[in-house]
Each structure stands twice: as structure tokens, then as C-alpha cells.
Design a protein around this motif. Structure first.
Motif, short mmCIF file in Angstrom:
data_model
loop_
_atom_site.label_atom_id
_atom_site.label_comp_id
_atom_site.label_asym_id
_atom_site.label_seq_id
_atom_site.Cartn_x
_atom_site.Cartn_y
_atom_site.Cartn_z
N GLU A 46 0.81 -1.21 0.00
CA GLU A 46 0.00 0.00 0.00
C GLU A 46 0.85 1.26 0.00
OE1 GLU A 46 -2.38 -0.45 3.46
OE2 GLU A 46 -3.72 -1.96 2.56
N GLN A 47 2.06 1.16 0.53
CA GLN A 47 2.94 2.33 0.66
C GLN A 47 3.88 2.52 -0.53
OE1 GLN A 47 4.90 1.42 4.36
NE2 GLN A 47 3.22 2.24 5.64
N GLN A 48 3.83 1.61 -1.50
CA GLN A 48 4.76 1.67 -2.61
C GLN A 48 4.28 2.57 -3.73
OE1 GLN A 48 7.92 -0.04 -2.42
NE2 GLN A 48 7.04 0.00 -0.36
N GLU A 49 5.13 3.48 -4.15
CA GLU A 49 4.85 4.26 -5.35
C GLU A 49 5.19 3.46 -6.60
OE1 GLU A 49 6.76 8.03 -5.32
OE2 GLU A 49 5.82 8.68 -3.43
N CYS A 50 6.25 2.65 -6.48
CA CYS A 50 6.66 1.76 -7.58
C CYS A 50 6.48 0.33 -7.10
CB CYS A 50 8.10 2.04 -7.96
SG CYS A 50 8.72 0.99 -9.31
N TYR A 77 -3.86 -6.52 -6.61
CA TYR A 77 -2.73 -6.17 -7.48
C TYR A 77 -2.63 -7.19 -8.61
CZ TYR A 77 -1.67 -3.65 -3.17
OH TYR A 77 -1.75 -2.86 -2.05
#
Length: 227
Positions: A46-50, A77
Motif C-alpha cells: 500500500e505504501q509503494q509508489e513503484c 494487485y
């Protein structure tokens, strides 16, 4: 060079570190993170931009039952590629994972050659998809060399060639070192005659090339390398 990010989801700290070392040794792959529970993994994603390109997932995660985390990852995902890395050998579990669209299924303890084989195939498939907008069947068949599909005439392996043994022999060649039938037999645990039969079969398919090593004395030996 393209760099693929890998998320390891494994509750056993020792096994997680072994998997991390495998990834560190593979060209073009980096560890994006290591999570030990389902809640930790979902929070990480949830915290990943990539987003990671690949997830190594254990079937036995303490805060979920069965393959619930696999299906939750699939729901949230859909673009994630997932490889099961687990001690679960039950056919029911394996079938469920395959229905969940896993890229591969590795049964612990994992050999380095088998992990490297999987990572190479992953990289090859990604590269193929990135280089083309459409694929002919022959191109796709050459890329998708996996245990549940063997591109031979008639769609079946010939008599005397077992898919599991074939994978073992190919995995033994995955180190990039030239092998004789004898040395590969020692590495994979099959007999010398079995190793030679499978190697020659792979030569006929163009996946392996054979070279003569004349050495210093005696008869020349055939050495085999992945094509």
C-alpha cells in the motif's frame, strides 16, 4: 539494464535471508523488501509508489489461512507476478496456486540453480513482452519454457522423457557451466545414462548445444551448455 524488484513474503527469517541471497546473486534483480506476515506485506504494498515486479510467497503465513494471501494479492494487485516458494507439496494446494495464476511453484528446500532458472525465465518473458506489441505462436512457445508446457511435436513429450526429470536436468545446466553427462548426473542425482538421454533430447530441441572436448588424452567427451 532493466532491474526487477522482488518482494519476499516469508515468515521464517532464515529462509527469507536465503531467498534474499538468491536474489542478490541474480543479475538484474534486487530485493524490494522482506515481509514476515500478510498484514506486513499488504501494508508494504500500500505504501509503494513503484510496485514490485515479482513476489516470492510462502504458502504458510501465520496470520492467514491457506492461500488467502495469494487470492488477496490477486484481487488488489492483478499485475503482480507471484511465485510460490513453499514446503507445501499437497496436490490440492499446488492446483489452487496454479489456478491463481502463479508464475512458478518452487518446493523447499530450494536449490540455487532452480531459483536462477525461474528468475532467468521471468526476465526473458518480461523482455519479450516489452519488445513487442504482438506475438506469433512460435515466438511465445520459445519464451514459455516451463514445466506445464513443453513445446514438442504433438504437444507431448516422447516416451521415456519425464517432465520433472527434464526440469531437473535443465536446472543443472542453469549455472552456465559446461557439463558432461557424468558430471550432470552427479549434480542432479540421476544416472549417467538418464542424464545423457535427456541432454541429447534437449540438443534436438535446440535448447542445449553439445561440444567435443578432446582434453589431453583419451577419447573426446561431449560437453553440454544451454544454447
Amino acid at each position: 539494464m532493466t532491474e526487477y524488484r522482488v518482494l519476499i513474503i516469508e515468515d521464517d527469517f532464515r529462509v527469507a535471508d536465503i531467498n534474499r541471497q538468491f536474489i542478490d546473486q541474480a543479475d538484474g534483480f534486487v530485493v524490494a523488501g522482506i515481509c514476515h506476515t500478510a498484514s506486513e506485506a499488504l501494508k508494504f504494498l500500500e505504501q509503494q509508489e513503484c510496485m514490485p515486479d515479482l513476489v516470492l510467497l510462502d504458502a504458510y503465513i501465520p496470520d492467514v489461512k491457506g492461500l488467502e494471501l495469494l487470492w488477496e494479492l490477486r484481487r488488489r494487485y492483478r499485475a503482480l507476478d507471484i511465485v510460490m516458494v513453499t514446503a507445501a507439496k499437497e496436490v490440492e494446494t499446488i492446483q489452487e496456486a496454479l489456478r491463481g495464476g502463479v508464475f512458478d511453484y518452487l518446493i523447499k528446500p530450494i536449490e540455487s540453480s532452480r531459483m536462477m532458472q525461474m528468475l532467468k525465465r521471468f526476465g526473458d518473458e518480461r523482455a519479450l513482452m516489452q519488445q513487442h506489441t504482438e506475438l506469433e505462436q512460435s515466438m511465445l512457445d520459445r519464451a514459455l519454457i516451463r514445466s506445464d508446457y513443453v513445446p514438442v511435436e504433438g504437444g507431448r513429450l516422447p516416451k521415456g522423457i519425464d517432465p520433472l526429470t527434464l526440469d531437473r536436468v535443465k536446472g543443472g545446466l542453469g549455472t552456465g557451466v559446461a557439463h558432461t553427462a557424468s558430471s550432470l548426473a552427479q549434480q542432479t542425482g540421476v544416472s549417467r545414462s538418464t542424464a545423457r538421454r535427456y541432454l541429447e533430447f534437449l540438443v534436438t530441441r535446440g535448447e542445449v548445444r553439445a561440444e567435443l572436448d578432446y582434453g589431453e588424452v583419451g577419447r573426446p567427451e561431449r560437453r553440454y551448455l544451454l544454447a
